[in-house]
Design an enzyme around this catalytic site. Sequence first.
Site: not given
Length: 732
Positions: A358, A361, A496, A589
């Site tokens: 993404h 990110e 991410h 994350e």
Amino acid sequence: MWGLLLALAAFAPAVGPALGAPRNSVLDLAQPATTEVPGSIPAPNSSLAQLPAETANRTSGQHVRIRIIKKKKVIMKKRKKLTRPTPLMTARPLVTPTPAGALNPAEKQETGCPPLGLESLRVSDSQLEASSSQSFGLGPHRGRLNIQSGLEDGDLYDGAWCAEEQDTDPWFQVDAGHPTRFSGVITQGRNSVWRYDWVTSYKVQFSNDSRTWWGSRNHSSGMDVVFPANSDPETPVLNLLPEPQVARFIRLLPQTWLQGGTPCLRAEILACPVSDPNDLFLEAPAPGSSDPLDFRHHNYKAMRKLMKQVHEQCPNITRVYSIGKSYQGLKLYVMEMSDQPGEHELGEPEVRYVAGMHGNEALGRELLLLLMQFLCHEFLRGNPRVTRLLTEMRIHLLPSMNPDGYEIAYHRGSELVGWAEGRWNNQSIDLNHNFADLNTPLWEAQDDGKVPHIVPNHHLPLPTYYTLPNATVAPETRAVIKWMKRIPFVLSANLHGGELVVSYPFDMTRTPWAARELTPTPDDAVFRWLSTVYAGSNLAMQDTSRRPCHSQDFSVHGNIINGADWHTVPGSMNDFSYLHTNCFEVTVELSCDKFPHENELPQEWENNKDALLTYLEQVRMGIAGVVRDKDTELGIADAVIAVDGINHDVTTAWGGDYWRLLTPGDYMVTASAEGYHSVTRNCRVTFEEGPFPCNFMLTKTPKQRLRELLAAGAKVPPDLRRRLERLRGLKD
């Protein structure tokens, strides 16, 4: 420069400048009415978004002449007179003179101050206050830029600070903890599935003691500035102060908001630290790192330059190569790091980190650029841990899988990119939903009792629809799939941002259309181990005093979660990697803030440095070996390694070497290959470092030996002839 000389009107409404308008220009833009001192003019240089159109249409048919002078020409224009509409709220102007004892900046500060830290959680909940709140879930602690709500309104995790409806003088306040030079404010509306609420204008005040306040003043009028705010709930809008102010407290006072809604906002404050000559305030330790690395955000050109510099500094352990191109033609560069770059060494596992799937990110991208610098620097210094990593494995770092999306986010800036801009590639494809769904055919075959005898439990083929020329498959996805097939990866992590948690496969729920459901793989124990290793080594995840990022507290489960039990993700790279290749991959994350300001990169590096290294070292956990032909002692490619009790097999690489990640324990392991007799042996995995060696020697079946001899035109040996005759007799 346009100059406003005269506006003949009984009432002069506040007029907010449009995007890119020159200072003090006359613009045909109506601002929602507030109860202000007539003649007050908003900040002339502070808007990045126009005020909502619904307030600009409530005008009468009367006209007023406005005289404008441009280059000594007098121009008479007519426009509709803006009559005072029904106010959206009642607010009294706060025109408080600057107190005599207020701290004044020693010099004019540039407007490039970093964020104070509402989004990144450096500002604690206790530093946020408000005049009122509709509920605990809409309290001031939720007024953080880009904070995301849960699915249910009214729970403990709503998507903004919202004042009570009856609050006629709402305010949202931030305590910086010590004197700070405030230079700007960024706001958003409320994040909600069900409601639309945002503030359309606000004032700003400052204080050193939270009792005496002064406002941000307009230079020309001397009145408090009314800053135009948001026109939708998600787009961040920046307002720079006409003059930076040094104070401890800053307060936002909504003046108008969306008609029919309530004053709700999410915010970030731009602020620079100032010295405290009297040492009256405890100074928080500055986040930083002692590593001599390049702590800044790198666009495509800068990233390519940095990777080249690392290669030139460490040419013997690095190789830069491209695995393909993005939709816009930007190359997907990979940094390979090993003592023998460019070749697969027998018995040496291949590992990878992928970031930037993404584009918005951005932290993962910078962490991989920092990691390659660190590995190079420490190898040259003789760091034994780094030296062992580079001699025992081959590391591949892909910092930007979606360079097109990143360029969009980069040009918007770390604080203004919002939650989603730049997430998708240039075709508007979410790359983390773009891999082939191999889960569904596997589960259907399992339900029919076809696995593993008819349908394999590993290396599932691509579905026919996915290989068609008109299939919706991004070029970035195709490039990564080819890369996965070319190199026998064993371990991977997909980096991410936007949360602090490690998620592991499966990412897709087994029950069709279920939004979330615990869906473990046959290797659940291994994936939980891998996830726990990273989460347990990450400093931010291990900070027991930190608050949740958004709407879930993952710390109660050790900061790890099954991906499908969080939210279903069909077509994820993690699931595809597990079902189509030998590679075990998790998603990390990294931070609540998807695109942290570059002054936070040193601390983010420290938060993740040990975790990045420790996770790579987990490739040593389990068993490893070579499957060879007993007669020739050559490695057998594509031999299947099956572990009793685990319905997922792996295969050997082209040299016959393999790696099978396993948690400590005793396992019965079977090696099989077409044309060979299978061999089973016991392999023990201990807690000691290093994979347990588990090699196999396979003997060809008589039929296979006969095929090879006949193909070579050789005579059949007597022992093989006798064995074949016995086999025929058994069949008869």
